[in-house]
Write a protein that holds these residues in place. Structure first.
Motif, short mmCIF file in Angstrom:
data_model
loop_
_atom_site.label_atom_id
_atom_site.label_comp_id
_atom_site.label_asym_id
_atom_site.label_seq_id
_atom_site.Cartn_x
_atom_site.Cartn_y
_atom_site.Cartn_z
N TYR A 106 48.73 36.46 9.38
CA TYR A 106 49.82 36.06 8.48
C TYR A 106 49.47 36.31 7.02
N GLU A 107 48.26 35.96 6.60
CA GLU A 107 47.87 36.16 5.20
C GLU A 107 47.86 37.64 4.84
N ALA A 110 51.53 38.79 4.67
CA ALA A 110 52.26 38.19 3.54
C ALA A 110 51.85 38.81 2.21
N GLU A 117 61.22 38.00 4.31
CA GLU A 117 60.09 38.29 5.19
C GLU A 117 58.85 37.54 4.72
N ARG A 118 58.61 37.51 3.42
CA ARG A 118 57.45 36.78 2.89
C ARG A 118 57.58 35.28 3.19
N GLN A 119 58.78 34.74 3.05
CA GLN A 119 58.99 33.31 3.34
C GLN A 119 58.70 33.00 4.81
N LEU A 121 56.68 34.67 6.75
CA LEU A 121 55.23 34.77 6.94
C LEU A 121 54.51 33.56 6.34
N GLU A 122 55.00 33.05 5.21
CA GLU A 122 54.41 31.86 4.61
C GLU A 122 54.61 30.64 5.52
#
Length: 182
Positions: A106-107, A110, A117-119, A121-122
């Protein structure tokens, strides 16, 4: 005639013998991306229903299929689910291993993602950290548990407590150390 009938009867009674007798077998069908997503949804629902052992089997199937298909985010989700299921089964070392692997994926994803998409993954980062925090707390590593809980890149968290016999409570909290966009 009697030999042919005997071989046919053996093929019916012993699955798999037909392949040894020259009959064609159909190859297994590779799962699709949609199938992996369906498995993940089903496994997540089973976790919500506190059916962790069943969820674990499906999460592992989804992880293996995501590996074969090269789907990193679904693989991370499956690993996170495996970690959570293992945690609820008091298998803390495998839970930590799965959640750590999920967090790393995930890190990495992200770091190059943006927007929705970033949200998403966060959210996965938060979930992985939550599992790691719960494991650390159960192992008596309270400082490590706090470290996972106080991550500045995680906006929300979930804390749960089980007191037995189906009783317990949970709270969703906003991380006061969050440094992202609000």
């Amino acid at each position: 005639m009697a030999i042919a009938f005997g071989l046919a009867l053996m093929a019916v009674m012993q699955p798999g013998i037909a392949g040894h007798l020259g009959a064609q077998q159909t190859p297994p069908v590779a799962p699709s991306t949609e199938q992996v997503q369906d498995w993940l949804r089903s496994a997540e629902q089973l976790l919500l229903e506190q059916r962790g052992a069943q969820a674990l089997v499906i999460f592992e199937r989804a992880r293996d299929s995501a590996d074969r298909l090269g789907l990193e985010a679904p693989r991370a989700q499956a690993l996170s689910g495996i970690g959570e299921a293992r945690y609820w089964q008091a298998q803390y070392a495998p839970a930590r291993e799965a959640a750590s692997a999920s967090l790393a994926i995930y890190e990495r994803l992200a770091s190059s993602a943006a927007g929705v998409e970033r949200q998403r993954l966060e959210h996965g980062i938060g979930r992985s950290n939550h599992v790691l925090s719960m494991v650390a707390e159960q192992e008596g590593k309270t400082a490590e548990a706090a470290q996972f809980a106080e991550r500045p890149d995680v906006r929300y968290g979930l804390t749960a407590m089980c007191v037995g016999l189906g009783q317990g409570g949970s709270i969703i909290w906003e991380n006061p150390h969050y440094k992202g966009a609000k």
